[in-house]
Design an enzyme around this catalytic site. Structure first.
Site, PDB file in Angstrom:
ATOM      1  N   HIS A  26     -11.536  -0.382 -13.737  1.00 22.57           N
ATOM      2  CA  HIS A  26     -11.898  -0.090 -15.121  1.00 22.57           C
ATOM      3  C   HIS A  26     -10.738   0.493 -15.929  1.00 22.57           C
ATOM      4  CE1 HIS A  26     -14.296   0.935 -18.558  1.00 22.57           C
ATOM      5  NE2 HIS A  26     -14.181   2.235 -18.361  1.00 22.57           N
ATOM      6  N   SER A  28     -13.126   1.217 -22.887  1.00 19.13           N
ATOM      7  CA  SER A  28     -14.378   1.798 -22.423  1.00 19.13           C
ATOM      8  C   SER A  28     -15.214   2.299 -23.605  1.00 19.13           C
ATOM      9  CB  SER A  28     -14.069   2.912 -21.410  1.00 19.13           C
ATOM     10  OG  SER A  28     -15.222   3.311 -20.724  1.00 19.13           O
ATOM     11  N   ASP A  85     -23.360 -12.693 -26.727  1.00 18.37           N
ATOM     12  CA  ASP A  85     -23.562 -12.376 -28.145  1.00 18.37           C
ATOM     13  C   ASP A  85     -22.240 -12.351 -28.906  1.00 18.37           C
ATOM     14  OD1 ASP A  85     -26.250 -12.301 -27.738  1.00 18.37           O
ATOM     15  OD2 ASP A  85     -26.472 -10.125 -27.923  1.00 18.37           O
TER      16      ASP A  85
END
Length: 258
Positions: free
Chosen positions: A239, A89, A221
């Site tokens: 998560h 995270s 990217d």
């Protein structure tokens, strides 16, 4: 003073290849204990409490640049010239910026559902939720709240969190051991435009399928910047990968870092 040493949790074999593990917001380094002891026992795992978290100094600044400097200072103090980085995270964002700041200090980079380049409106909403300190009547209430947020967590993980991460004030109230202002700042930092890891650092980007946190443009990217040095994986998890899917996450770390 802003150069006070971070509190560091150490796991594994001190003679093993070093790994620096960085937690996310509101967390602490001891969250890596089960992963380190079960899957990385042959490595030397350094898991600091980031500034504003756990038993590390809570005073500002809480910028990404300060966190990077803090972690590099930990590596210097431990005599670690070069290490693999694992970041979850917000810890993933810090790991990326550390690799860009000092690429020669990083062997490989594992980003577990990194919080990078988040939508400003969403970060704003999350930041406002942390403006006040969250108190509980006692440890039992705190554990009940945590279990609701971590429905997949084992009893052991819940117990560990209550034991290591709660603090109690003189009025008998209980809270998690972090500085709310540091969390508000972190939300702002995560809304910065994203930057990919440097092209010469092998990177494993791990996406939690149930979180919808990693931005597609960041993945694009990373592919452009890293080419064949990028490994991309998914884990069926929320998560909190090392809480929701500890075996899958630990096995991935063990295999890729080896």
């Amino acid at each position: 003073m802003t150069d006070a040493a971070l509190h560091v949790h150490r796991y594994g074999d001190p003679s093993g290849a070093p790994v620096v593990a960085l937690h996310g917001i509101t967390g602490h380094g001891a969250r890596w204990r089960h992963t380190a002891e079960t899957y990385l026992a042959d490595r030397f795992v350094l898991a600091p409490d980031l500034r504003g978290h756990g038993r590390s100094p809570h005073e500002p600044p809480w910028t990404v640049e300060r966190h990077v400097a803090d972690v590099l200072a930990v590596m210097d103090a431990e005599g670690v010239g070069r290490a693999d980085l694992v970041g979850h995270s917000y810890g993933g964002m810090i790991a990326v910026h550390l690799a860009r700041t000092a690429p020669s200090r990083v062997g490989g980079l594992v980003l577990l559902d990194p919080a990078i380049g988040l939508a400003p409106a969403a970060a704003w909403e999350e930041a406002r939720a942390y403006l006040g300190t969250r108190w509980f009547a006692d440890a039992a209430e705190a554990r009940e709240s945590l279990a609701a947020r971590w429905p997949e967590a084992s009893e052991r993980m819940l117990d560990d969190e209550v034991t290591t991460h709660l603090e109690h004030d003189e009025d008998g109230r209980t809270r998690w051991r972090y500085e709310p202002a540091a969390i508000v700042t972190a939300q702002s930092e995560m809304a910065r435009p994203h930057l990919p890891p440097p092209p010469d650092v092998p990177t494993h980007l791990v996406i939690a399928t149930g979180a919808d946190l990693v931005r597609p443009e960041f993945v694009v990217d990373c592919r452009t910047a890293l080419g064949p040095r990028l490994t991309l994986s998914q884990i069926e998890s929320g998560h909190m990968l090392y809480v929701d899917a500890p075996h899958e996450t630990g096995t991935l770390l063990d295999g890729w870092l080896s």
